[in-house]
Design an enzyme around this catalytic site. Sequence first.
Site, short mmCIF file in Angstrom:
data_model
loop_
_atom_site.label_atom_id
_atom_site.label_comp_id
_atom_site.label_asym_id
_atom_site.label_seq_id
_atom_site.Cartn_x
_atom_site.Cartn_y
_atom_site.Cartn_z
N ASP B 11 8.76 -4.15 0.99
CA ASP B 11 8.64 -3.24 -0.15
C ASP B 11 9.99 -3.17 -0.85
O ASP B 11 11.01 -2.97 -0.20
CB ASP B 11 8.27 -1.82 0.32
CG ASP B 11 6.81 -1.73 0.72
OD1 ASP B 11 6.08 -2.73 0.54
OD2 ASP B 11 6.40 -0.67 1.24
N ASP B 130 -7.41 -3.34 -1.73
CA ASP B 130 -7.31 -2.28 -0.73
C ASP B 130 -8.72 -1.76 -0.50
O ASP B 130 -9.37 -1.27 -1.42
CB ASP B 130 -6.42 -1.14 -1.24
CG ASP B 130 -4.97 -1.58 -1.40
OD1 ASP B 130 -4.57 -2.58 -0.77
OD2 ASP B 130 -4.24 -0.94 -2.18
#
Lengths: 196, 251
Positions: B11, B130
Site C-alpha cells: 500500500d 472485492d
Amino acid sequence: MIGIVNYGAGNIFSLTAALERLGLKYGMINSEADFDLYDRIIIPGVGHAGTAMKKLVDTGLVPKIKSLNKPVLGICVGMQLITDFSEEGNSQMLGIIPVKTLRFQEEICKKVPHMGWNQVYPDNSCPLFKGIKNETYFYFVHSYFIEFNSKFTVAFCNYGIKFSAGIQRDNFYGVQFHPEKSGEAGEILLKNFAHL
Amino acid sequence: MLAKRIIPCLDVKDGRTVKGINFVDLRDAGDPVELAWQYSRQGADELVFLDITATHEKRKTTIEMVKSVARQINIPFTIGGGISELKDAEALLNAGADKISINSAAVRRPELINELAEAFGVQFVVLAVDTKNLPHGDVVHLNGGRIPTEIKTQDWIKEAEERGTGEILLTSMDKDGTKSGFDNVLLKQINDMVSIPVIASGGAGNAQDFIDVFQQSDVDAALAASVFHYGEILIPELKQLLKNNQIEIRL
C-alpha cells in the site's frame, strides 16, 4: 552502443531502465541516418502486431532495417515483426525470418494471454543464450506466438504447444519474453546481446 | 511449465509505503523502491502497488514513485487505486508500469475496460474485484468492501472478461484480514469459469494456505500483504515448500 528503433509501438521505459541498470549505452533511432550511430539495434514492441507493423512502415525505416547486417534484437511484438506474417489482424510482417506468428487456440486448453514466468529451453550454441541453462524462467505476456521451426528456433517454450521463445537468422534475433522484466536471466541475455 | 506466481502487495500513499513493514535489513521501510527491490531479490514473481493517495494533486508523487520502481527492479509490477480515466492509465504506462488495476471506476462505468483494452492491450488491464458472500450470493463491493452493489460477482467477472480485462484480482472480503486461508471454493469456481489468469487475494495466514489455494483452486497467482511485510512468511522458504508440494514455482 545500442540503438532502439523509435516507431511509437508502446512504452519502452522499462527497456531503457534495464539497459541503464546494466550500464549499457543506448540511443533512439528516428531516421535512416541514425542507424549508423549504433553497432547493434533493438526493435521493441507491445500491443497489436498489425498496428505495430503499420507504424513501422509509416516511419519509412523498413528497407533500412531489412538491409542491416549488425546484430538486431526484436523483443515481444518486435520479434513478431521480423517474421513473415501474423494472424493478429492478418498482417504481413517484415519477412526477415520465414516463420509465422499464430494465435493460441482454444484447443490447447490454456489461459490467454500467456502471462507469467515460463521455462525456456535454449540452444546452447546460440550466443544470445550463452550462460542460460535449460528450464530457466523468463517473463512472458502475449496472446500470439511464433511457431516452432527446427531451423530458426534457438529457444523454445511449452504452453499447450511448443513454440519459439527465441529465433535467429544470421544477425537477426528475436525473443518472445521480456528480458527487461525477467530478473537476472533477462539481464544475462541483454548483456549477451550487447557483446555479440 | 508456466509457474504459479507469488505476489506481495504494497500500500502506498503520497509515494511512500504505509502499513508496518518489518524487514530486518531495511533502512527505510517507507521507501517503496527499496522494499520492491528486496522483494524481487527474495524471489517475488511480481509486485502490486495499491495507491491510496487521497488527493488528485498528490498523484504526481505516485507517477514519480512508479518511475523509480521501474528504474530499479527487474520484475513486472501492477499499480492500482484511483484510476478512472484513460489518461491516468497512460501516465502510469509511460512511467513504466506493466499493468494497472481498476476497481470501482469500472463498476461505475464498465466501458472503461473496453477503452483501456483497446488503447493499451488486454495484458495491461487487471480487474480488481472485492467480493463478499451475502445470503443471496456473492456480491461485488466497493470502497474496500464497505459499499455493497447490486452486482453478482460471477456476472461481473464474466462481463469484464468479455469487455477485455486481461486478468482478475479477486479479493474475498470475508477472508481478508482473517489469516484463515484463501476463499478456495469461490476462487475455484471463478477460475474454472474464465479463460484469463486469476490472482487470489485475502486470507493468507501461513504457508499451508498458499499450498491449499494452488492445489484446490488452481489459480495462477496468490497475493498477500502483511504476512510478507512482517516476515511471518519468507518468500524463499514459501516457494521451496510449494515446489516440494509439486506446485510449479520459479526458484
